[in-house]
Design a protein around this motif. Structure first.
Motif, PDB file in Angstrom:
ATOM      1  N   PHE A   1       0.840  -1.196   0.000  1.00 40.62           N
ATOM      2  CA  PHE A   1       0.000   0.000   0.000  1.00 40.62           C
ATOM      3  C   PHE A   1       0.879   1.251   0.000  1.00 40.62           C
ATOM      4  O   PHE A   1       1.807   1.383   0.783  1.00 40.62           O
ATOM      5  N   GLN A   2       0.581   2.172  -0.918  1.00 43.10           N
ATOM      6  CA  GLN A   2       1.338   3.427  -1.015  1.00 43.10           C
ATOM      7  C   GLN A   2       0.567   4.590  -0.390  1.00 43.10           C
ATOM      8  O   GLN A   2       1.102   5.344   0.426  1.00 43.10           O
ATOM      9  N   ALA A   3      -0.662   4.780  -0.803  1.00 46.61           N
ATOM     10  CA  ALA A   3      -1.537   5.839  -0.305  1.00 46.61           C
ATOM     11  C   ALA A   3      -2.942   5.495  -0.757  1.00 46.61           C
ATOM     12  O   ALA A   3      -3.151   4.550  -1.524  1.00 46.61           O
ATOM     13  N   LYS A   4      -3.918   6.250  -0.297  1.00 44.37           N
ATOM     14  CA  LYS A   4      -5.299   5.961  -0.627  1.00 44.37           C
ATOM     15  C   LYS A   4      -5.482   5.807  -2.135  1.00 44.37           C
ATOM     16  O   LYS A   4      -5.184   6.712  -2.909  1.00 44.37           O
ATOM     17  N   GLY A   5      -5.947   4.621  -2.539  1.00 40.34           N
ATOM     18  CA  GLY A   5      -6.193   4.355  -3.946  1.00 40.34           C
ATOM     19  C   GLY A   5      -4.967   3.981  -4.742  1.00 40.34           C
ATOM     20  O   GLY A   5      -5.065   3.769  -5.950  1.00 40.34           O
ATOM     21  N   ARG A   6      -3.802   3.872  -4.091  1.00 44.77           N
ATOM     22  CA  ARG A   6      -2.568   3.580  -4.831  1.00 44.77           C
ATOM     23  C   ARG A   6      -1.766   2.489  -4.118  1.00 44.77           C
ATOM     24  O   ARG A   6      -1.670   2.468  -2.897  1.00 44.77           O
ATOM     25  N   SER A   7      -1.195   1.616  -4.921  1.00 48.82           N
ATOM     26  CA  SER A   7      -0.315   0.581  -4.400  1.00 48.82           C
ATOM     27  C   SER A   7       0.655   0.180  -5.505  1.00 48.82           C
ATOM     28  O   SER A   7       0.543   0.617  -6.656  1.00 48.82           O
ATOM     29  N   PHE A   8       1.610  -0.647  -5.143  1.00 47.96           N
ATOM     30  CA  PHE A   8       2.550  -1.207  -6.115  1.00 47.96           C
ATOM     31  C   PHE A   8       2.869  -2.609  -5.626  1.00 47.96           C
ATOM     32  O   PHE A   8       2.524  -2.982  -4.493  1.00 47.96           O
ATOM     33  N   THR A   9       3.500  -3.397  -6.455  1.00 50.05           N
ATOM     34  CA  THR A   9       3.767  -4.770  -6.049  1.00 50.05           C
ATOM     35  C   THR A   9       5.184  -4.900  -5.500  1.00 50.05           C
ATOM     36  O   THR A   9       6.091  -4.143  -5.851  1.00 50.05           O
ATOM     37  N   ALA A  10       5.344  -5.901  -4.639  1.00 50.83           N
ATOM     38  CA  ALA A  10       6.681  -6.205  -4.133  1.00 50.83           C
ATOM     39  C   ALA A  10       7.608  -6.599  -5.275  1.00 50.83           C
ATOM     40  O   ALA A  10       8.805  -6.276  -5.263  1.00 50.83           O
ATOM     41  N   ALA A  11       7.063  -7.279  -6.285  1.00 52.52           N
ATOM     42  CA  ALA A  11       7.867  -7.673  -7.442  1.00 52.52           C
ATOM     43  C   ALA A  11       8.385  -6.446  -8.201  1.00 52.52           C
ATOM     44  O   ALA A  11       9.534  -6.419  -8.662  1.00 52.52           O
ATOM     45  N   GLU A  12       7.539  -5.416  -8.331  1.00 53.83           N
ATOM     46  CA  GLU A  12       7.978  -4.178  -8.982  1.00 53.83           C
ATOM     47  C   GLU A  12       9.063  -3.501  -8.161  1.00 53.83           C
ATOM     48  O   GLU A  12      10.071  -3.039  -8.706  1.00 53.83           O
ATOM     49  N   LEU A  13       8.862  -3.435  -6.853  1.00 52.20           N
ATOM     50  CA  LEU A  13       9.831  -2.768  -5.981  1.00 52.20           C
ATOM     51  C   LEU A  13      11.186  -3.460  -6.028  1.00 52.20           C
ATOM     52  O   LEU A  13      12.232  -2.804  -6.131  1.00 52.20           O
ATOM     53  N   LEU A  14      11.167  -4.793  -5.960  1.00 55.68           N
ATOM     54  CA  LEU A  14      12.408  -5.575  -5.904  1.00 55.68           C
ATOM     55  C   LEU A  14      12.970  -5.906  -7.280  1.00 55.68           C
ATOM     56  O   LEU A  14      14.074  -6.427  -7.387  1.00 55.68           O
ATOM     57  N   ALA A  15      12.191  -5.601  -8.324  1.00 53.00           N
ATOM     58  CA  ALA A  15      12.574  -5.928  -9.705  1.00 53.00           C
ATOM     59  C   ALA A  15      12.781  -7.424  -9.879  1.00 53.00           C
ATOM     60  O   ALA A  15      13.645  -7.865 -10.637  1.00 53.00           O
ATOM     61  N   SER A  16      11.952  -8.225  -9.176  1.00 58.55           N
ATOM     62  CA  SER A  16      12.082  -9.682  -9.279  1.00 58.55           C
ATOM     63  C   SER A  16      10.842 -10.364  -8.739  1.00 58.55           C
ATOM     64  O   SER A  16      10.491 -10.190  -7.564  1.00 58.55           O
ATOM     65  N   GLU A  17      10.190 -11.161  -9.564  1.00 60.66           N
ATOM     66  CA  GLU A  17       9.068 -11.972  -9.105  1.00 60.66           C
ATOM     67  C   GLU A  17       9.536 -13.018  -8.103  1.00 60.66           C
ATOM     68  O   GLU A  17       8.866 -13.278  -7.093  1.00 60.66           O
ATOM     69  N   ASP A  18      10.693 -13.625  -8.364  1.00 63.59           N
ATOM     70  CA  ASP A  18      11.210 -14.664  -7.475  1.00 63.59           C
ATOM     71  C   ASP A  18      11.501 -14.108  -6.085  1.00 63.59           C
ATOM     72  O   ASP A  18      11.139 -14.717  -5.070  1.00 63.59           O
ATOM     73  N   ASP A  19      12.183 -12.969  -6.026  1.00 62.59           N
ATOM     74  CA  ASP A  19      12.502 -12.381  -4.715  1.00 62.59           C
ATOM     75  C   ASP A  19      11.242 -11.992  -3.965  1.00 62.59           C
ATOM     76  O   ASP A  19      11.171 -12.106  -2.735  1.00 62.59           O
ATOM     77  N   ALA A  20      10.240 -11.520  -4.687  1.00 63.90           N
ATOM     78  CA  ALA A  20       9.016 -11.045  -4.043  1.00 63.90           C
ATOM     79  C   ALA A  20       8.244 -12.166  -3.366  1.00 63.90           C
ATOM     80  O   ALA A  20       7.555 -11.934  -2.364  1.00 63.90           O
ATOM     81  N   ARG A  21       8.333 -13.388  -3.881  1.00 67.78           N
ATOM     82  CA  ARG A  21       7.561 -14.498  -3.320  1.00 67.78           C
ATOM     83  C   ARG A  21       7.892 -14.738  -1.842  1.00 67.78           C
ATOM     84  O   ARG A  21       7.023 -15.165  -1.069  1.00 67.78           O
ATOM     85  N   ALA A  22       9.127 -14.491  -1.458  1.00 68.12           N
ATOM     86  CA  ALA A  22       9.532 -14.711  -0.066  1.00 68.12           C
ATOM     87  C   ALA A  22       8.797 -13.797   0.898  1.00 68.12           C
ATOM     88  O   ALA A  22       8.745 -14.071   2.104  1.00 68.12           O
ATOM     89  N   PHE A  23       8.216 -12.707   0.373  1.00 65.82           N
ATOM     90  CA  PHE A  23       7.557 -11.726   1.240  1.00 65.82           C
ATOM     91  C   PHE A  23       6.031 -11.716   1.073  1.00 65.82           C
ATOM     92  O   PHE A  23       5.363 -10.870   1.661  1.00 65.82           O
ATOM     93  N   ASP A  24       5.498 -12.644   0.279  1.00 62.55           N
ATOM     94  CA  ASP A  24       4.038 -12.759   0.145  1.00 62.55           C
ATOM     95  C   ASP A  24       3.408 -12.938   1.524  1.00 62.55           C
ATOM     96  O   ASP A  24       3.842 -13.814   2.302  1.00 62.55           O
ATOM     97  N   ASP A  25       2.423 -12.118   1.836  1.00 59.26           N
ATOM     98  CA  ASP A  25       1.711 -12.161   3.124  1.00 59.26           C
ATOM     99  C   ASP A  25       2.604 -11.764   4.294  1.00 59.26           C
ATOM    100  O   ASP A  25       2.257 -12.032   5.460  1.00 59.26           O
ATOM    101  N   GLY A  26       3.741 -11.143   4.003  1.00 61.77           N
ATOM    102  CA  GLY A  26       4.614 -10.638   5.052  1.00 61.77           C
ATOM    103  C   GLY A  26       4.246  -9.217   5.455  1.00 61.77           C
ATOM    104  O   GLY A  26       3.099  -8.790   5.303  1.00 61.77           O
ATOM    105  N   LEU A  27       5.228  -8.476   5.948  1.00 63.19           N
ATOM    106  CA  LEU A  27       5.011  -7.116   6.425  1.00 63.19           C
ATOM    107  C   LEU A  27       5.928  -6.141   5.704  1.00 63.19           C
ATOM    108  O   LEU A  27       7.027  -6.515   5.252  1.00 63.19           O
ATOM    109  N   PHE A  28       5.482  -4.888   5.607  1.00 62.85           N
ATOM    110  CA  PHE A  28       6.333  -3.830   5.077  1.00 62.85           C
ATOM    111  C   PHE A  28       6.218  -2.603   5.976  1.00 62.85           C
ATOM    112  O   PHE A  28       5.216  -2.408   6.679  1.00 62.85           O
ATOM    113  N   ALA A  29       7.247  -1.789   5.951  1.00 61.11           N
ATOM    114  CA  ALA A  29       7.208  -0.478   6.611  1.00 61.11           C
ATOM    115  C   ALA A  29       7.971   0.497   5.728  1.00 61.11           C
ATOM    116  O   ALA A  29       9.117   0.229   5.336  1.00 61.11           O
ATOM    117  N   THR A  30       7.329   1.606   5.396  1.00 58.55           N
ATOM    118  CA  THR A  30       7.922   2.645   4.552  1.00 58.55           C
ATOM    119  C   THR A  30       8.161   3.882   5.412  1.00 58.55           C
ATOM    120  O   THR A  30       7.212   4.429   5.980  1.00 58.55           O
TER     121      THR A  30
END
Length: 281
Positions: free
Chosen positions: A103-132
């Motif tokens: 979640f970025q802000a109201k009405g906006r989000s991005f994917t972990a895969a986009e942030l990490l530039a890797s679908e494989d790397d992002a899978r490890a964080f599916d259903d995990g936590l983030f803090a910005t």
């Protein structure tokens, strides 16, 4: 959308940041003093917390901006199960990573895969936590480890350099997944942990304690550096990197290992070393 935010779509981001870098590293006394005095007065910088409290002792604006804190100015949460806030600043957003979305802000989000530039790397964080965490110009600009980890690799992802201020975060789609960034992958005793250093407009660079200057050079392709066999382990609360101007750091944690500290939410002021989350296993 505000005029300033509209203009950032058309501005030559890297050229402006290169100019800002030249000014930040200038040793001309008039330039450095003007920049230091302007930022100190405009943003209310508290130099009493700095290892060097005299603003005239800094040879460049960048030296002032990346100043160290005096010993004891920040302390880690004493609970050995507490993952730590990596920086001073304000929470932009924090919470669960749902279906790979951050979640970025109201009405906006991005994917972990986009942030990490890797679908494989992002899978490890599916259903995990983030803090910005957003660092404003008044904040301490060194980033420390939330938890002890062994550095596996870094990924330099090229991109734009939009402002990361609250207005831009509300208005620019997928902002953090579009800006130039350095993704730092660590192995910890609870599994993988990613710490993402996100660049921004007029940010002159990102440095790490193990590699020195990482950005610039600004990238034109994804660049991975591997550190598997280098034996680089950084302890909980140890400095890991710094920004040469205000920006954002994002921490990603895998599922089922921790719970976010109560009271954290949008625009909540935070300090380095306070509890970010508590290990649940």
């Amino acid at each position: 959308m505000s005029l300033v935010t509209r203009l950032t779509y058309a501005l030559p981001h890297r050229w402006l940041s290169s100019i800002a870098r030249s000014l930040a590293y200038s040793r001309h006394p008039r330039v450095s003093r003007w920049l230091i005095d302007t930022v100190t007065e405009k943003f209310g910088v508290d130099l009493e917390e700095a290892a060097e409290a005299d603003p005239r002792a800094y040879p460049t604006f960048n030296a002032f901006f990346t100043r160290a804190l005096r010993p004891g100015a920040r302390q880690p949460d004493p609970d050995p199960r507490a993952l730590l806030m990596p920086a001073d600043g304000r929470i932009s957003q924090c919470g669960p990573i749902r279906a790979g979305e951050i979640f970025q802000a109201k009405g906006r989000s991005f994917t972990a895969a986009e942030l990490l530039a890797s679908e494989d790397d992002a899978r490890a964080f599916d259903d995990g936590l983030f803090a910005t965490v957003y660092l404003s110009p008044k904040d301490y600009h060194r980033v420390h480890m939330p938890w002890t980890g062994r550095l596996l690799r870094t990924v330099h992802v090229p991109g734009r350099l939009f402002s990361v201020g609250p207005n831009a975060v509300r208005l620019v789609p997928r902002l953090f997944a579009r800006n130039e960034r350095l993704v730092c992958h660590f192995e910890t005793d609870f599994g993988p942990m990613a710490v993402v250093m996100v660049g921004a407009l007029l940010v002159s660079g990102v440095e790490t304690v193990w590699g020195g200057v990482e950005i610039p050079q600004y990238g034109d392709r994804v660049l991975e550096k591997r550190y598997d066999g280098a034996g680089i382990e950084l302890k909980r609360f140890e400095e890991m990197a710094r920004f040469n101007y205000g920006s954002t750091v994002i921490v990603l944690l895998p599922p089922g290992v921790a719970e976010l500290a109560p009271g954290l939410g949008e625009e909540v002021a935070v300090r380095l070393g306070q509890r970010l989350a508590t290990l649940s296993r």
